[in-house]
Write an enzyme that holds these catalytic residues in place. Sequence first.
Site, PDB file in Angstrom:
ATOM      1  N   HIS A  44     -62.633  47.938 -64.378  1.00 59.59           N
ATOM      2  CA  HIS A  44     -63.900  48.134 -65.058  1.00 59.59           C
ATOM      3  C   HIS A  44     -63.680  48.725 -66.452  1.00 59.59           C
ATOM      4  CE1 HIS A  44     -66.545  48.121 -61.164  1.00 59.59           C
ATOM      5  NE2 HIS A  44     -65.796  47.035 -61.307  1.00 59.59           N
ATOM      6  N   GLU A  46     -64.562  51.509 -67.908  1.00 62.32           N
ATOM      7  CA  GLU A  46     -64.121  52.893 -68.005  1.00 62.32           C
ATOM      8  C   GLU A  46     -62.625  53.019 -67.755  1.00 62.32           C
ATOM      9  OE1 GLU A  46     -68.144  53.045 -65.731  1.00 62.32           O
ATOM     10  OE2 GLU A  46     -66.571  51.571 -66.200  1.00 62.32           O
ATOM     11  N   CYS A  69     -69.569  53.368 -61.628  1.00 61.97           N
ATOM     12  CA  CYS A  69     -69.681  53.097 -60.196  1.00 61.97           C
ATOM     13  C   CYS A  69     -68.999  54.208 -59.392  1.00 61.97           C
ATOM     14  CB  CYS A  69     -69.080  51.737 -59.854  1.00 61.97           C
ATOM     15  SG  CYS A  69     -67.280  51.667 -59.993  1.00 61.97           S
ATOM     16  N   SER A 162     -81.468   7.717 -75.429  1.00 58.84           N
ATOM     17  CA  SER A 162     -81.410   9.124 -75.858  1.00 58.84           C
ATOM     18  C   SER A 162     -80.050   9.569 -76.373  1.00 58.84           C
ATOM     19  CB  SER A 162     -81.802  10.036 -74.693  1.00 58.84           C
ATOM     20  OG  SER A 162     -80.887   9.901 -73.616  1.00 58.84           O
ATOM     21  N   TRP A 164     -76.980   9.453 -79.074  1.00 59.03           N
ATOM     22  CA  TRP A 164     -77.127  10.901 -78.926  1.00 59.03           C
ATOM     23  C   TRP A 164     -78.208  11.381 -79.883  1.00 59.03           C
ATOM     24  CZ3 TRP A 164     -74.782  13.253 -75.028  1.00 59.03           C
ATOM     25  CH2 TRP A 164     -73.623  12.695 -74.502  1.00 59.03           C
ATOM     26  N   THR A 190     -82.626  11.946 -64.278  1.00 58.94           N
ATOM     27  CA  THR A 190     -81.601  12.126 -65.317  1.00 58.94           C
ATOM     28  C   THR A 190     -80.277  11.526 -64.860  1.00 58.94           C
ATOM     29  OG1 THR A 190     -82.653  14.123 -66.188  1.00 58.94           O
ATOM     30  CG2 THR A 190     -80.303  13.862 -66.617  1.00 58.94           C
ATOM     31  N   ASP A 194     -78.838   8.682 -67.241  1.00 62.12           N
ATOM     32  CA  ASP A 194     -77.741   9.080 -68.136  1.00 62.12           C
ATOM     33  C   ASP A 194     -76.372   9.126 -67.463  1.00 62.12           C
ATOM     34  OD1 ASP A 194     -79.686   9.374 -70.075  1.00 62.12           O
ATOM     35  OD2 ASP A 194     -79.870  11.550 -69.794  1.00 62.12           O
ATOM     36  N   GLU A 280     -80.966  21.262 -67.247  1.00 67.75           N
ATOM     37  CA  GLU A 280     -80.768  20.308 -68.337  1.00 67.75           C
ATOM     38  C   GLU A 280     -81.712  19.104 -68.270  1.00 67.75           C
ATOM     39  OE1 GLU A 280     -77.015  19.199 -69.729  1.00 67.75           O
ATOM     40  OE2 GLU A 280     -76.070  21.145 -69.450  1.00 67.75           O
TER      41      GLU A 280
END
Length: 348
Positions: A44, A46, A69, A162, A164, A190, A194, A280
Amino acid sequence: MRDALALAEQGRGAVEPNPLVGAIIVRDGVVVGRGWHQFFGGPHAEVNALAEAGEKARGATLFVTLEPCCHHGKTPPCSDAIIRAGIARVIAAMADPFPQVAGQGIAQLRDVGIPVEIGLLEAEARWLNRPYLTLLEKARPYVHLKWAMTLDGKLATRTGHSQWISGEESRRVVHALRGRMDAIIVGAGTVRADDPLLTARPAGARKATRIVLSRRAELPAGCQLHRTANTATVLLATVENKTIPGVEVLPLPTDASGRPSIPALLVELGRRRMTNVLVEGGEGIFGSFRDAGLIDEVHVFVAPKLVGGQTALSPIGGLGSDRIEDGLSMKRFDVTKAGDDTYLHGWI
């Protein structure tokens, strides 16, 4: 503390479901140790800062972005290391709401006579760890939406073309974003339109589970997701309970429209300790998340193009708002350039 927050940010994508944490040790006005949580299961913040400070930590002040912690997890308690090192004072930005900590780290330090102050730049610390806090407080992942559109707000032309819309620089930003996600979610439409791969290229710190939302438990024959399921997990979230070789099928209850329930999906992903998920598309899936009020952050790439078309898709479908004032509002919004495109990055 601002420097500690900046250190913590370096762990984004590598430490989840743990929090981002940074630590700085100061003695006699001089920084003698710096550290941040670098990867899940690793030391961690620390502990890393104490290692750099060495004996100079004795009598010093520790600035840390989250309560240390006090339990044994992947690593030993940071509170014990702080006590052994002889730290004289601890200043933490915020308490840790994780049930196995939740003020107990502060109490342990105070019990041995180490003064602890809480709340310095707390708002900034909470903002830094908004995905971690979402998972703890809402038992679901933090939800990002991403889409590319033309200047007139179209996801594709009227024929569905679509690729690009966005340029290479925008796509590089998206791949970097994918590389720190636990899951990437798309709709079956999608996948059919695609045939996406949904991986980060080049690979990032995380390898996302690829999730397809579909009413029917099937994937298009020969699609990239099915062909590559042995290299990156594919999960089909559907209302049917069937078996697909190489693919995990997750049966879900339906929403009012008969589609797989978005809230139920997020509950399951939260149970799996997923912290960040990226949605997405497409238009219907975006609309389902919006109508459910389950969007935390948006990444929108606007290309300087006008394609027109009354039937061309816009980004967000679904039921939508009756009145403008009922729309989801951004708490914060950043605008930057990505090649010829404009990158709009907003937080709900």
